[in-house]
Design an enzyme around this catalytic site. Structure first.
Site, PDB file in Angstrom:
ATOM      1  CG  ASP A 124     -29.409  40.421 -54.092  1.00 29.69           C
ATOM      2  OD1 ASP A 124     -30.524  40.890 -53.799  1.00 29.69           O
ATOM      3  OD2 ASP A 124     -28.345  40.964 -53.781  1.00 29.69           O
ATOM      4  CB  THR A 125     -33.315  35.192 -55.916  1.00 31.60           C
ATOM      5  OG1 THR A 125     -32.660  34.802 -54.712  1.00 31.60           O
ATOM      6  CG2 THR A 125     -34.006  33.987 -56.523  1.00 31.60           C
ATOM      7  CB  VAL A 126     -33.155  35.363 -61.578  1.00 30.61           C
ATOM      8  CG1 VAL A 126     -32.142  36.493 -61.659  1.00 30.61           C
ATOM      9  CG2 VAL A 126     -32.470  34.011 -61.743  1.00 30.61           C
TER      10      VAL A 126
END
Length: 501
Positions: free
Chosen positions: A319-321
């Site tokens: 989970d990343t931006v």
């Protein structure tokens, strides 16, 4: 005021970045401000306790530069140390998966080399949201409920991130204080002052492997991005320890397919899976910290190199931006930042409001594996921002969240931009496929063209809801000329494109 554009996975982050441009900052200033806001609004995706990677094309430059802001394993991190604590495989959560946070130091390096404003104004929006609270989205609400067991193991995490419904207000006053301190005093306190002491103590209390000395000695690394030709483009990715080589390897092989073969359908998906499996096999065989073992380039970048396809290591988290920004001077930044899995290690360092990442879960306990855990080592890293050049000039910024699936998602976005000639907003929104970790299953969004036909392809197909988060949150900016851009933000996120003009 600076004319520019920024695309991020949350509208408040996009607006914070655009406001920095309106205040006279440049694209790098705007990207830092937006990323800081995401570290508040998107705790399931990112944190200042995570890592950051960036590719920057400075105005007037002939080529881009890369920044690898990856934290290292602690000085106590050994295979025996993990095994002595009762583990036969690398733990995916908890204190043993924690590595040094790289993000804040990377902000400092970006700012000192490319920024035009001080740190304080860049963190004002983020600290204000943490202090006053923000309305959580339905997506964050779902994640808080899904990960309630993980967060409930730790009192500080449980208190800060209880199960909440969308529309409720979430506050993090401790994180607000930390961000304010970084803005006023710089990054030193985070790595060598009171904040560092609190992080080190939280890890020590839980019998972890990262020490105060590890924090004090952390440094990011400036690197030269690697590139491969795709159609008439040169596509840039970061070198190891990132999986950028796997992304380039996929593009080098996809470049051999015709435009007809790239049309969505069973033929493309079958070829795509074969290419993915071969490139991921190379990744898992060779990529680790180059300070320990250097990966050979030829097997990745030579499309004629034949590799027995493997399923790849089974790491479905990630989970990343991802965000990108451009300004009127010609500064461009492609930036990605993460806490690794959703809510990272699940540990909040008491008194700081900081979620610590679980990036160390990618290490191996096999002493013969290239990516075995060792003191002060950076693991094979999933974070890969991308940039494409055409005729010697930057043409596109693009990237996505999605953990180990990022090379797959990136390549589909680029195919949409180049081969299908879609607008950036269409390119990031179009239905996608993704070979799951382990390589046996191909996930397909329900609205993917010919999705029903894939069931008869002989592949193991998993139909997923349209615009499902597991297919990434991609953003893209296409540069058509000086001060002329097209941009898109993925509808799978809460994102938007914001302009300063």
């Amino acid at each position: 005021m600076t004319k520019g554009v920024i695309a991020t996975p949350h509208r408040l982050a996009s607006e914070a970045g655009a406001q920095i441009l309106r205040d006279g900052g440049n694209a790098v200033d705007a990207a830092i401000a937006a990323d800081a806001v995401l570290c508040v609004l998107y705790p399931h995706m990112t944190s200042i306790g995570g890592d950051l990677m960036a590719i920057v094309w400075q105005a007037g430059a002939a080529s881009p530069v890369g920044l690898i802001g990856a934290g290292r394993a602690g000085e106590l991190a050994t295979i025996d140390a993990i095994r002595s604590r009762g583990h036969d495989t690398m733990p995916e959560r908890g204190v043993l998966s924690v590595t040094v946070p790289g993000t804040v130091e990377a902000w400092g390096r970006l700012l000192e080399r490319f920024g035009t404003l001080g740190m304080a104004p860049l963190l004002d929006a983020a600290s204000g949201l943490a202090r006053d609270g923000y309305i959580i989205t339905d997506r964050l609400s779902d994640c808080l409920k899904e990960d309630a067991d993980l967060l409930g193991r730790e009192p500080a995490a449980k208190e800060l991130y209880p199960p909440m419904d969308g529309g409720m207000r979430l506050r993090n006053p401790d994180l607000a204080s930390v961000l304010t301190d970084i803005g006023r005093a710089g990054i030193g306190g985070f790595y060598r002052g009171e904040i560092a002491a609190a992080i080190a103590e939280a890890i020590k209390r839980r019998d972890g492997l990262v020490t105060a000395r590890d924090l004090a000695t952390h440094r990011s690394e400036w690197v030269t991005p690697l590139s491969v030709e795709y159609r008439d483009l040169s596509v840039y990715e970061l070198p190891p320890p990132t999986q950028g080589l796997a992304a380039l390897a996929m593009l080098a092989r996809l470049n051999r397919l015709t435009k007809q073969e790239l049309e969505p359908g069973p033929e493309f998906v079958t070829a795509f899976k074969k290419i993915r499996d071969a490139c991921y096999s190379l990744r898992d065989r060779y990529i680790t910290d180059p300070d320990f073992i250097a990966a050979p380039l030829e097997p990745f970048l030579d499309p004629s190199h034949v590799t027995a396809g493997g399923g790849g290591d089974a790491h479905d988290g990630g989970d990343t931006v991802y965000l990108c920004a451009a300004d009127e001077q010609g500064n461009l930044v492609s930036l990605i930042q993460s806490v690794s899995y959703g809510f990272g290690s699940g540990i909040v360092a008491e008194g700081t409001g900081i979620l610590l990442q679980n990036r160390g879960c990618y290490f191996k306990l096999d002493p013969s594996h290239v990516n075995r855990i060792e003191p002060k080592k950076r693991t094979m890293h999933t974070l890969i921002p991308a940039l494409a050049m055409r005729a010697g000039k930057p043409w596109a910024l693009f990237g996505t969240m999605g953990g180990e699936g990022q090379p797959q998602i990136q390549s589909q976005v680029l195919i949409n931009l180049v081969d299908h000639q879609l607008e950036p907003a269409e390119a990031v929104a179009r239905p996608r496929v993704r070979v799951r970790a382990g390589g046996s299953t191909v996930s397909v969004e329900a609205d993917y063209p010919h999705a029903a036909d894939l069931k008869r392809s002989g592949l193991e197909i998993e139909l997923m809801p349209a615009q499902h988060s597991t297919f990434g949150h991609a953003q893209a900016i296409v540069i058509d000329g000086p001060q002329v851009w097209r941009a898109g933000a993925d509808p799978r996120s809460d994102g938007s494109v914001a302009w300063s003009s």
